[in-house]
Design a protein around this motif. Structure first.
Motif, PDB file in Angstrom:
ATOM      1  N   SER A  73       9.014  -3.831  -7.333  1.00 11.30           N
ATOM      2  CA  SER A  73      10.299  -4.480  -7.106  1.00 11.30           C
ATOM      3  C   SER A  73      10.601  -5.460  -8.230  1.00 11.30           C
ATOM      4  O   SER A  73       9.698  -5.990  -8.885  1.00 11.30           O
ATOM      5  N   PRO A  89       4.870  -5.755  -6.997  1.00 16.07           N
ATOM      6  CA  PRO A  89       4.891  -4.880  -5.829  1.00 16.07           C
ATOM      7  C   PRO A  89       4.911  -5.697  -4.537  1.00 16.07           C
ATOM      8  O   PRO A  89       4.404  -6.821  -4.487  1.00 16.07           O
ATOM      9  N   PHE A 145       4.355  -5.099  -0.110  1.00 17.06           N
ATOM     10  CA  PHE A 145       3.879  -4.147   0.889  1.00 17.06           C
ATOM     11  C   PHE A 145       3.834  -4.835   2.248  1.00 17.06           C
ATOM     12  O   PHE A 145       3.829  -6.074   2.351  1.00 17.06           O
ATOM     13  N   VAL A 179       5.187  -1.344  -3.161  1.00 18.32           N
ATOM     14  CA  VAL A 179       6.499  -0.895  -3.597  1.00 18.32           C
ATOM     15  C   VAL A 179       6.925  -1.799  -4.754  1.00 18.32           C
ATOM     16  O   VAL A 179       7.145  -2.994  -4.563  1.00 18.32           O
ATOM     17  N   GLY A 199      11.892  -0.650  -4.877  1.00 16.71           N
ATOM     18  CA  GLY A 199      11.631   0.753  -5.165  1.00 16.71           C
ATOM     19  C   GLY A 199      11.770   1.690  -3.992  1.00 16.71           C
ATOM     20  O   GLY A 199      12.443   1.388  -2.996  1.00 16.71           O
ATOM     21  N   ASP A 200      11.091   2.822  -4.064  1.00 12.94           N
ATOM     22  CA  ASP A 200      11.413   3.971  -3.220  1.00 12.94           C
ATOM     23  C   ASP A 200      11.159   3.777  -1.730  1.00 12.94           C
ATOM     24  O   ASP A 200      11.663   4.550  -0.930  1.00 12.94           O
ATOM     25  N   ARG A 201      10.424   2.762  -1.320  1.00 18.48           N
ATOM     26  CA  ARG A 201      10.216   2.544   0.111  1.00 18.48           C
ATOM     27  C   ARG A 201      10.779   1.195   0.543  1.00 18.48           C
ATOM     28  O   ARG A 201      10.423   0.662   1.571  1.00 18.48           O
ATOM     29  N   GLY A 202      11.690   0.653  -0.241  1.00 16.98           N
ATOM     30  CA  GLY A 202      12.251  -0.650   0.071  1.00 16.98           C
ATOM     31  C   GLY A 202      13.551  -0.562   0.841  1.00 16.98           C
ATOM     32  O   GLY A 202      13.945   0.488   1.331  1.00 16.98           O
ATOM     33  N   ASP A 240      11.392   4.610  -8.164  1.00 15.38           N
ATOM     34  CA  ASP A 240      10.326   3.635  -8.285  1.00 15.38           C
ATOM     35  C   ASP A 240      10.596   2.813  -9.534  1.00 15.38           C
ATOM     36  O   ASP A 240      11.475   3.130 -10.332  1.00 15.38           O
ATOM     37  N   THR A 276      17.020   2.841  -2.923  1.00 15.77           N
ATOM     38  CA  THR A 276      16.032   3.873  -2.646  1.00 15.77           C
ATOM     39  C   THR A 276      16.118   4.961  -3.697  1.00 15.77           C
ATOM     40  O   THR A 276      17.077   5.047  -4.453  1.00 15.77           O
TER      41      THR A 276
END
Length: 574
Positions: free
Chosen positions: A91, A78, A80, A89, A106-109, A116, A113
């Motif tokens: 990865s 992950p 952040f 996030v 993942g979804d906030r990268g 996850d 998008t």
């Protein structure tokens, strides 16, 4: 030139990421540890390259890491941005391009998008390509770089690239990935009248070969299809235990149902149904490449190496809840597998290990059978994990013991089979090599085999002066198959890649970067020990830093050169 361990500088070692060729200039041949080099891949808190500024690596763990023969590492971690949120996030990261870079965020990268990531395995091949599975609330997707760029090759919520049908569930331990960029996995298809898919034929074993845009898929086996090597009318049932399917959320299976070697040959376990099939003969192991498929062994057949009347009862191993059928295969098509036995004087759920090669199946070891290297009367009690196989057919496995003189301090060991001769590599309670008088193996944490037959072992030891902070170490086999101590908790190593900058840290904890015990050398699953003698380790240091470190050890033939010298020095402890 990579900087050596600054504790001892009795040799220089040249190393370059992306090159499997290493050369050593020996100044003195007395200190093994000075010949070992370390390279930091990523530490928790390091800036995450290739994404928005401010993102750092979060909880790097010892579970999802792989290394190829060029020393390139792929892992899941992950990231952040502490100025925005402490929510990580997930990865996928890889050195396959020559530098560490994100493959999938993942979804906030900022790379991809909408999905996850949760993947039990991240594979990397010798072309630097990765394969993995992503999971979101809505779908599971299998991704692969086998075609030269990252592509979605299977998806449970929409069309897949070149897919033969829609998938309802995908296996999270796969895909397996070979050096040619092929992937193989088990998928359960969505029931559809248009595609004539129902509960009797919805499990498919598939091989994806990049480069053929119009038809990249080969069907290896399908539930409801004729099972080669069996009587007319007998068909495949499940390729994974139904009990697993009913108990696993989101279709994430806890095993690897299909394995894949570098020639495109698969091996897998399956059940049978049809005329003459009952509980005594309803499982088997098959191997094939999409154009041909052959039976390796089947329940109900005589078990080679056992007494008359003893047969295979299941081509898998019962773990207390369900049968696990996980063969492993090398590039020569040799297959090692566990199976359960039945017959005269055979206790329920008794297991054994066999090797299939050159058209024959040979017994390696079985529970309630003699354990080589132990005292008379000592037997195998439990063969608890699947075997590993090298490129030459060496088989390595672990087990527990029972018999005279066996207690909780010496009831586990690791064995090695070569050309049909089984020998004990290590046993709990035995002297720990390189540790000095009174130091004994206490517990085997994990081990891994590479294709050349070299073994790396992480184990706990006990003895004078040992405490909970200095009780794990790494051993690697030399050219004679003997274990040589490489590094241990409490050692000081230099983790900085810059030859002009020293960054000494004390190891507080170490383990293989594969605590899920999925590393196998040539069956498509990720490995943490490559053929260049590079081992991916997870390390926690006394200052609280932690992450993935690659350790390079000398060639097996050189390890023995250092053994005597290493015994004559006092290891530096902090």
């Amino acid at each position: 030139m990579r900087k050596e361990n600054n504790m001892r500088k009795s040799c220089l070692a040249k190393y370059a990421i992306g090159s499997a060729v290493m050369s050593f200039t020996w100044l003195t041949a007395v200190d093994l540890e000075a010949a070992v080099t370390y390279r930091t891949v990523a530490l928790v808190g390091d800036p995450a390259p290739g994404v928005d500024p401010g993102f750092i690596f979060g909880g790097i763990t010892e579970y999802q890491t792989a290394i190829n023969d060029l020393g390139q590492v792929a892992f899941m971690a992950p990231i952040f941005n502490p100025d925005i949120s402490f929510s990580g996030v997930n990865s996928i990261w890889s050195e396959g391009s020559g530098v560490l870079a994100p493959v999938f965020v993942g979804d906030r990268g900022t790379v991809f998008t909408g999905s996850d990531i949760f993947s039990f395995t991240v594979a990397i091949n010798n072309a630097g390509q990765t394969a993995f599975l992503s999971v979101s609330d809505n779908d599971n997707r299998i991704w692969s770089e086998g075609s030269g760029s990252l592509r979605q090759i299977a998806n449970t919520d929409g069309p897949s690239f070149g897919a033969v049908a829609d998938f309802d569930r995908l296996d999270a331990y796969s895909p397996v990935l070979n050096h040619a960029g092929q992937t193989a996995f088990l998928g359960i298809l969505t029931h559809s009248s248009g595609q004539l898919v129902d509960a009797s034929n919805d499990e498919w074993v598939l091989l994806h070969t990049p480069g053929n845009i119009s038809s990249p898929w080969q069907l290896i086996a399908r539930e409801g299809a004729a099972a080669p090597g069996t009587d007319p009318g007998v068909v495949f049932g499940h390729f994974i235990e139904p009990l697993k399917l009913s108990g696993i959320a989101a279709g994430i299976f806890p095993t690897t149902p299909v394995v894949l070697n570098n020639t495109g040959q698969t091996a897998f376990w399956g059940t049978l149904t049809g005329p003459g099939v009952d509980a005594s003969n309803d499982t088997g192991i098959w191997t094939g490449n999409g154009s041909s498929l052959a039976l390796v062994a089947r329940a109900g057949d005589p078990a080679p190496g056992m007494a008359p009347g003893v047969v295979f009862s299941n081509m898998g191993s019962f773990n207390g809840f369900f049968y696990e059928g996980q063969p492993t295969i090398n590039d020569g098509g040799q297959i090692a597998f566990r199976a359960t036995l039945a017959g005269p004087n055979i206790a329920e759920y008794t297991r054994g290990i066999w090797l299939s090669r050159d058209g024959s199946v040979d017994l390696i070891a079985h529970e309630d059978g003699p354990a080589p290297g132990t005292e008379p009367g000592v037997k195998f009690f439990w063969l608890w994990d699947e075997p590993s196989i090298s490129a030459t057919g060496d088989v390595v496995f672990s087990g527990r013991l029972t018999g005279p003189g066996v207690d909780s301090t010496n009831d586990a060991g690791i064995w090695h089979s070569r050309e049909g001769i089984v020998s004990m590599l290590a046993r709990e309670g035995d002297p720990a090599p390189g540790m000095g008088s009174g130091h004994l193996f206490n517990k085997f944490d994990s081990y891994v085999l590479n294709e050349l037959g070299q073994i790396a072992l992480v184990a706990e030891y006990t003895g004078p002066g040992v405490n909970g902070f200095t009780d794990n170490a790494v051993w690697v086999t030399d050219a004679d198959g003997k274990l040589t101590l490489i590094v241990q908790e409490g050692d000081t190593i230099d983790i900085n890649d810059d030859p002009l900058v020293e960054d000494l840290r004390v190891i507080d904890f170490l383990s293989l970067a594969d605590r899920l015990d999925q590393s196998r050398p040539s069956d498509g699953r990720p490995t943490v020990f490559n053929n260049a003698g590079q081992l991916a380790l997870y390390m926690l240091f006394e200052d609280g830093s932690k992450g993935i470190v690659v350790m390079t050890v000398p060639e097996p033939g050189m390890l023995g050169v250092f053994t005597l010298g290493a015994m004559l020095i006092v290891r530096r402890r902090v």
